[in-house]
Design an enzyme around this catalytic site. Structure first.
Site, PDB file in Angstrom:
ATOM      1  N   LYS A 159       0.835  -1.178   0.000  1.00 24.67           N
ATOM      2  CA  LYS A 159       0.000   0.000   0.000  1.00 24.67           C
ATOM      3  C   LYS A 159       0.884   1.247   0.000  1.00 24.67           C
ATOM      4  O   LYS A 159       2.040   1.132   0.411  1.00 24.67           O
ATOM      5  CB  LYS A 159      -0.936  -0.010   1.198  1.00 24.67           C
ATOM      6  CG  LYS A 159      -0.244   0.206   2.552  1.00 24.67           C
ATOM      7  CD  LYS A 159      -1.238   0.339   3.640  1.00 24.67           C
ATOM      8  CE  LYS A 159      -1.538   1.769   3.951  1.00 24.67           C
ATOM      9  NZ  LYS A 159      -0.653   2.398   4.955  1.00 24.67           N
ATOM     10  N   HIS A 189      -0.772  -5.319   5.826  1.00 20.08           N
ATOM     11  CA  HIS A 189      -0.076  -6.091   6.860  1.00 20.08           C
ATOM     12  C   HIS A 189      -0.961  -6.391   8.071  1.00 20.08           C
ATOM     13  O   HIS A 189      -0.670  -7.294   8.842  1.00 20.08           O
ATOM     14  CB  HIS A 189       1.256  -5.432   7.263  1.00 20.08           C
ATOM     15  CG  HIS A 189       1.129  -4.272   8.198  1.00 20.08           C
ATOM     16  ND1 HIS A 189       0.795  -3.014   7.778  1.00 20.08           N
ATOM     17  CD2 HIS A 189       1.303  -4.180   9.546  1.00 20.08           C
ATOM     18  CE1 HIS A 189       0.775  -2.205   8.830  1.00 20.08           C
ATOM     19  NE2 HIS A 189       1.077  -2.883   9.918  1.00 20.08           N
ATOM     20  N   LYS A 193      -1.505 -10.019  10.964  1.00 19.16           N
ATOM     21  CA  LYS A 193      -1.362  -9.988  12.434  1.00 19.16           C
ATOM     22  C   LYS A 193      -2.051 -11.210  13.040  1.00 19.16           C
ATOM     23  O   LYS A 193      -3.141 -11.595  12.616  1.00 19.16           O
ATOM     24  CB  LYS A 193      -1.980  -8.701  13.000  1.00 19.16           C
ATOM     25  CG  LYS A 193      -1.124  -7.468  12.700  1.00 19.16           C
ATOM     26  CD  LYS A 193      -1.695  -6.233  13.359  1.00 19.16           C
ATOM     27  CE  LYS A 193      -0.987  -4.981  12.901  1.00 19.16           C
ATOM     28  NZ  LYS A 193       0.204  -4.641  13.669  1.00 19.16           N
ATOM     29  N   HIS A 251      -6.549  -0.786   6.477  1.00 20.26           N
ATOM     30  CA  HIS A 251      -6.470  -1.612   7.687  1.00 20.26           C
ATOM     31  C   HIS A 251      -7.812  -1.719   8.430  1.00 20.26           C
ATOM     32  O   HIS A 251      -8.267  -2.811   8.753  1.00 20.26           O
ATOM     33  CB  HIS A 251      -5.417  -1.063   8.661  1.00 20.26           C
ATOM     34  CG  HIS A 251      -4.048  -0.912   8.067  1.00 20.26           C
ATOM     35  ND1 HIS A 251      -3.555  -1.769   7.120  1.00 20.26           N
ATOM     36  CD2 HIS A 251      -3.061  -0.014   8.287  1.00 20.26           C
ATOM     37  CE1 HIS A 251      -2.324  -1.409   6.798  1.00 20.26           C
ATOM     38  NE2 HIS A 251      -2.008  -0.337   7.485  1.00 20.26           N
TER      39      HIS A 251
HETATM   40  C1  BG6 Z   1       0.951   1.644   8.132  1.00 21.63           C
HETATM   41  C2  BG6 Z   1       0.663   3.127   8.094  1.00 21.63           C
HETATM   42  O1  BG6 Z   1       0.290   0.990   7.093  1.00 21.63           O
HETATM   43  O2  BG6 Z   1       0.520   1.125   9.379  1.00 21.63           O
HETATM   44  C3  BG6 Z   1       1.335   3.829   9.249  1.00 21.63           C
HETATM   45  O3  BG6 Z   1       1.120   3.659   6.859  1.00 21.63           O
HETATM   46  C4  BG6 Z   1       0.961   3.190  10.558  1.00 21.63           C
HETATM   47  O4  BG6 Z   1       1.002   5.206   9.263  1.00 21.63           O
HETATM   48  C5  BG6 Z   1       1.165   1.679  10.508  1.00 21.63           C
HETATM   49  O5  BG6 Z   1       1.765   3.767  11.566  1.00 21.63           O
HETATM   50  C6  BG6 Z   1       0.622   1.016  11.749  1.00 21.63           C
HETATM   51  O6  BG6 Z   1       0.978  -0.344  11.757  1.00 21.63           O
HETATM   52  P1  BG6 Z   1       1.126  -1.152  13.101  1.00 21.63           P
HETATM   53  O7  BG6 Z   1       1.384  -2.549  12.661  1.00 21.63           O
HETATM   54  O8  BG6 Z   1       2.258  -0.526  13.859  1.00 21.63           O
HETATM   55  O9  BG6 Z   1      -0.172  -0.985  13.819  1.00 21.63           O
END
Ligand code: BG6
Length: 495
Positions: A159, A189, A193, A251
């Site tokens: 992304k 991603h 998780k 997300h």
């Molecule tokens: C990313 C975003 O996709 O996800 C970021 O671009 C964000 O801005 C991050 O901080 C958060 O991921 P995680 O896994 O730390 O919750």
């Protein structure tokens, strides 16, 4: 109690953007961990490709530093340094220009050129596009020109997949010129998780919840992804995106899909993705009164958003909260409140399924108001908690109290569970195994943009700046009002 490691077949993985931030922070450390766990064998090859002129040895140093920075080499542990040098012997580098001809012949030679037809020697080839979307088309084109886009090839794209529906469509078309949908792995991603996958296990592996999983029993659902960090060094990118594009469209939308979808007939890629797509398509448009956007202000010596991105006029949102409605038989009447933001009170992400009140309280006023809440905690302490109402211990009247049935994975599954693979480890292994279940299909991404685009357009035409909120708070007050006016309240943001 961490599951058995099943080794993957030998593969070649080319990381375009191999010297970039994602390669350093996530991709290389993830590959090392899978190697160390025995999932990647010594026959695999990992090839960094980027414009910088580097020798193999210099790139190996870069990889070693990345792995050390991630804390995955365990310092002076002999075994780890031995593993690290074995891992690095599988790593190579090609200086390559995505838009020009430089390096492509070298890459072709390195991975053996086009696969001969009908041979047992065909290895999986994965091409990780860890570059801006502006280069996706060029890379796809050149892979094709050099005969590297055959049936064994897979491409992985990060992304942001576009910045609106039109650009996402364009990207899908560009990739589809040379790759079939079954070869395209669009990463979100969050789907990698551990707890996010557990959400499916809990929903579809237990009889207990599914009969209650509908608007008859569920009052509302809250999805919170709160971060305590600011935009940091990513201000340039972030200021052109904002929380809606950066987090909500992908997300949070994926979390919404998994919590709301119908049970797929099988746990296979298209069965799951068909159901997710139906959820997105059943979403009502968000009405302007049901969305709040905010931007953090500085406090206690910490810079505000505008200072961080270096634009005193920026109107990009670092926070968004909204109420979503899904118009289908299961969910009509049950709102989904979603919020995400930076520089909030804590790093805490969860999904809370708040059940309705019992139809009648036999305990009268003394019993008080109690509700069952199923909380799926995504981070930092992954686990699932079910709030149940019991009698407050002791003599006297029948007073009720809520207690959590707590299944924090680290406690329930033993100390090894703290060593769960990072999302990237799982997702990259899925690419090699050819399993697309945890990747977004092109139509899903487009449907998600179709839902978020009008909200963003509305902000652009409305001209209202985002509401300020203090660093370390729960976001703007209006976000609290979004629920208050429905007689509900957000759960506290706490780890
Ligand atoms: C990313 C975003 O996709 O996800 C970021 O671009 C964000 O801005 C991050 O901080 C958060 O991921 P995680 O896994 O730390 O919750």
């Amino acid at each position: 109690m961490v599951s058995r490691v099943i080794p993957v077949e030998p593969f070649d993985l080319v990381v375009f953007g191999g010297t970039g931030d994602l390669a350093r922070r996530k991709i290389l450390p993830a590959l090392f961990r899978r190697f160390r766990a025995g999932q990647i064998g010594p026959d695999a090859r990992i090839i960094g490709a980027a414009r910088s002129e580097l020798e193999d040895a210099e790139y190996r140093d870069f990889a070693a530093e990345a792995i050390t920075e991630a804390g995955y080499d365990a310092g002076c542990d002999d075994d780890a340094s031995e593993m690290l040098s074995r891992f690095l012997s599988m790593v190579a580098y090609v200086t390559l220009d995505a838009r020009g001809d430089t390096g492509w012949d070298d890459l072709e030679t390195l991975i053996g050129g086009p696969h001969p037809e009908a041979t047992a020697e065909r290895r999986v080839r994965a091409f990780y596009f860890s570059v801006g979307p502006g280069l996706f088309g060029d890379l796809a084109e050149r892979l094709h020109d050099h005969g590297l886009s055959d049936a064994e090839s897979r491409i992985v794209v990060e992304k942001p997949f576009g910045r609106d529906l039109a650009s996402a469509r364009e990207l899908n078309l560009v990739l589809a010129r040379h790759f079939d949908e079954t070869q395209i792995y669009r990463i979100d991603h969050y789907l990698g998780k551990e707890t996010v996958q557990n959400l499916m296990a809990v929903r579809f592996g237990n009889m207990l919840f599914e009969p209650l999983w509908n608007s008859q029993y569920v009052d509302h659902i809250q999805i919170t992804v709160a971060e305590d960090v600011g935009v940091g060094g990513r201000g340039g990118y972030y200021d052109r995106s904002g929380a809606m594009r950066d987090m909500m469209q992908n997300h949070l939308m994926q979390l919404l899909c998994l919590i709301a979808m119908e049970p797929p007939a099988k746990f296979d890629p298209d069965a799951v993705r068909d159901e997710k797509l139906k959820v997105i398509r059943a979403l009502d448009p968000v009405t302007p009164g049901d969305v709040v956007r905010g931007q953090y202000t500085g406090s206690d010596g910490r810079p505000g958003y505008r200072e961080e991105v270096g634009d005193p006029e920026s109107t990009t949102e670092s926070f968004v909260a909204l109420k979503a409605r899904i118009s289908n038989w299961r969910w009509a009447g049950t709102p989904f409140y979603m919020r995400t933001g930076k520089r909030l009170r804590e790093r805490a992400s969860e999904i809370a399924v708040v059940f309705k009140d019992t139809p009648h309280s036999i305990f009268g006023v003394e019993g008080g108001d109690h509700r069952n809440i199923l909380t799926i905690k995504l981070q930092p302490n992954e686990g699932i908690e079910l709030g149940v109402t019991i009698k407050e211990p002791g003599p006297g009247g029948m007073r009720l109290v809520d207690v959590p049935l707590d299944m924090t994975f680290a406690e329930a599954l033993g100390p090894d569970s703290a060593d769960f693979p990072d999302a990237y480890e799982r997702l990259i292994m899925d690419v090699i195994r050819g399993n697309q279940t945890l990747f977004m299909r092109g139509d899903e991404v487009e449907a998600a943009w179709a839902w978020t685009d009008p909200v963003i357009e509305d902000w652009q035409t409305g001209g209202e700046p985002p509401l300020g909120y203090e660093t370390g708070s729960a976001g703007p007050d209006d976000a609290l009002m979004l629920m208050h006016r429905d007689g509900r309240r957000w759960r506290d943001i706490k780890a």
